[in-house]
Scaffold this motif. Structure first.
Motif, mmCIF file in Angstrom:
data_model
loop_
_atom_site.group_PDB
_atom_site.id
_atom_site.type_symbol
_atom_site.label_atom_id
_atom_site.label_comp_id
_atom_site.label_asym_id
_atom_site.label_seq_id
_atom_site.Cartn_x
_atom_site.Cartn_y
_atom_site.Cartn_z
ATOM 1 N N ARG A 245 -11.625 1.221 1.767
ATOM 2 C CA ARG A 245 -11.616 0.202 1.019
ATOM 3 C C ARG A 245 -11.338 0.789 -0.425
ATOM 4 O O ARG A 245 -10.934 0.056 -1.352
ATOM 5 C CB ARG A 245 -12.997 -0.537 1.148
ATOM 6 N N THR A 246 -12.112 1.798 -0.777
ATOM 7 C CA THR A 246 -12.003 2.664 -2.065
ATOM 8 C C THR A 246 -10.556 2.971 -2.353
ATOM 9 O O THR A 246 -10.031 2.772 -3.211
ATOM 10 C CB THR A 246 -12.883 3.747 -2.051
ATOM 11 N N ALA A 247 -9.998 3.528 -1.324
ATOM 12 C CA ALA A 247 -8.468 3.943 -1.434
ATOM 13 C C ALA A 247 -7.669 2.817 -1.725
ATOM 14 O O ALA A 247 -6.664 2.956 -2.708
ATOM 15 C CB ALA A 247 -7.834 4.723 -0.262
ATOM 16 N N LEU A 248 -7.848 1.637 -1.090
ATOM 17 C CA LEU A 248 -7.106 0.364 -1.444
ATOM 18 C C LEU A 248 -7.407 -0.075 -2.927
ATOM 19 O O LEU A 248 -6.432 -0.397 -3.686
ATOM 20 C CB LEU A 248 -7.314 -0.752 -0.510
ATOM 21 N N GLY A 249 -8.521 0.101 -3.581
ATOM 22 C CA GLY A 249 -8.759 -0.191 -4.929
ATOM 23 C C GLY A 249 -8.013 0.690 -5.844
ATOM 24 O O GLY A 249 -7.696 0.331 -6.528
ATOM 25 N N ILE A 250 -8.187 2.027 -5.292
ATOM 26 C CA ILE A 250 -7.501 2.912 -6.448
ATOM 27 C C ILE A 250 -6.033 2.742 -6.194
ATOM 28 O O ILE A 250 -5.165 2.836 -7.203
ATOM 29 C CB ILE A 250 -7.852 4.350 -6.010
ATOM 30 N N TYR A 251 -5.329 2.316 -5.090
ATOM 31 C CA TYR A 251 -4.074 2.072 -4.941
ATOM 32 C C TYR A 251 -3.609 0.862 -5.926
ATOM 33 O O TYR A 251 -2.584 0.947 -6.633
ATOM 34 C CB TYR A 251 -3.782 1.617 -3.550
ATOM 35 N N ARG A 252 -4.620 -0.145 -5.908
ATOM 36 C CA ARG A 252 -4.365 -1.401 -6.521
ATOM 37 C C ARG A 252 -4.110 -0.968 -8.093
ATOM 38 O O ARG A 252 -3.319 -1.225 -8.891
ATOM 39 C CB ARG A 252 -5.371 -2.389 -6.503
ATOM 40 N N ALA A 253 -5.179 0.023 -8.371
ATOM 41 C CA ALA A 253 -4.917 0.459 -9.799
ATOM 42 C C ALA A 253 -3.974 1.456 -10.220
ATOM 43 O O ALA A 253 -3.149 1.249 -11.437
ATOM 44 C CB ALA A 253 -6.342 1.387 -10.296
ATOM 45 N N CYS A 254 -3.505 2.016 -9.411
ATOM 46 C CA CYS A 254 -2.185 2.894 -9.645
ATOM 47 C C CYS A 254 -0.793 2.176 -9.605
ATOM 48 O O CYS A 254 0.120 2.511 -9.992
ATOM 49 C CB CYS A 254 -2.210 4.096 -8.416
ATOM 50 N N ASP A 255 -0.849 1.237 -8.932
ATOM 51 C CA ASP A 255 0.406 0.209 -8.614
ATOM 52 C C ASP A 255 0.353 -0.641 -9.840
ATOM 53 O O ASP A 255 0.258 -1.907 -9.535
ATOM 54 C CB ASP A 255 0.566 -0.510 -7.325
ATOM 55 N N GLY B 277 7.151 10.827 -11.702
ATOM 56 C CA GLY B 277 6.077 10.435 -12.515
ATOM 57 C C GLY B 277 4.648 10.874 -12.021
ATOM 58 O O GLY B 277 3.802 10.634 -12.697
ATOM 59 N N GLY B 278 4.632 11.523 -10.918
ATOM 60 C CA GLY B 278 3.339 11.675 -10.174
ATOM 61 C C GLY B 278 2.522 10.704 -9.875
ATOM 62 O O GLY B 278 1.329 11.072 -9.523
ATOM 63 N N CYS B 279 2.961 9.558 -9.402
ATOM 64 C CA CYS B 279 2.155 8.473 -9.029
ATOM 65 C C CYS B 279 1.509 8.581 -7.753
ATOM 66 O O CYS B 279 0.110 8.411 -7.649
ATOM 67 C CB CYS B 279 2.978 6.872 -9.006
ATOM 68 N N VAL B 280 2.072 9.049 -6.841
ATOM 69 C CA VAL B 280 1.549 9.381 -5.591
ATOM 70 C C VAL B 280 0.484 10.550 -5.607
ATOM 71 O O VAL B 280 -0.400 10.634 -5.096
ATOM 72 C CB VAL B 280 2.710 9.611 -4.522
ATOM 73 N N GLN B 281 0.874 11.657 -6.313
ATOM 74 C CA GLN B 281 0.058 12.561 -6.453
ATOM 75 C C GLN B 281 -1.294 12.226 -7.155
ATOM 76 O O GLN B 281 -2.279 12.635 -6.633
ATOM 77 C CB GLN B 281 0.698 13.894 -7.110
ATOM 78 N N VAL C 297 -3.623 10.298 -4.730
ATOM 79 C CA VAL C 297 -4.218 11.097 -3.827
ATOM 80 C C VAL C 297 -5.221 11.948 -4.663
ATOM 81 O O VAL C 297 -6.328 11.849 -3.913
ATOM 82 C CB VAL C 297 -3.219 12.224 -2.927
ATOM 83 N N ASP C 298 -5.166 12.350 -5.518
ATOM 84 C CA ASP C 298 -5.990 13.259 -6.271
ATOM 85 C C ASP C 298 -7.268 12.389 -6.438
ATOM 86 O O ASP C 298 -8.231 12.533 -6.383
ATOM 87 C CB ASP C 298 -5.405 13.696 -7.576
#
Length: 101
Positions: free
Chosen positions: A65-75, A86-90, A93-94
């Protein structure tokens, strides 16, 4: 739509159990955890103090759930994917592992 599908999956998908032999099956792929551990000994030792907290987070689904929230913020552009450029994936993960460390 892709993000909504991912959110439903995260909320409903159970964490795969680890067998007595240390293997786990994820999406029809068998992961031999003891074999992986042999090559990751230094990282495993460094992270030993966080192991039980992380295991609880994985088992409860909080990690996903946390990873999904962070994904939402990164996308930020809501593309439904992250670019390597541009380092989005890195960064994703970080952020996920820093949150759970």
């Amino acid at each position: 739509v892709a993000f909504e599908n991912a959110a439903v999956w995260v909320m409903t998908h159970p964490t795969p159990p680890v067998g007595a032999d240390g293997t786990a099956m994820y999406m029809d792929v068998i992961v031999d955890l003891p074999r992986c551990a042999a090559s990751l000994g230094t990282a495993i030792a460094a992270n030993a103090p966080s192991r039980s907290k992380l295991a609880r987070s994985l088992d409860s689904g909080d990690f996903a759930r946390t990873a999904l929230g962070i994904y939402r913020a990164c996308d930020r552009e809501l593309d439904g994917f992250l670019n390597w450029d541009g380092g989005c994936v890195q960064s994703f993960v970080d952020f996920v592992f820093c949150h759970h460390s």
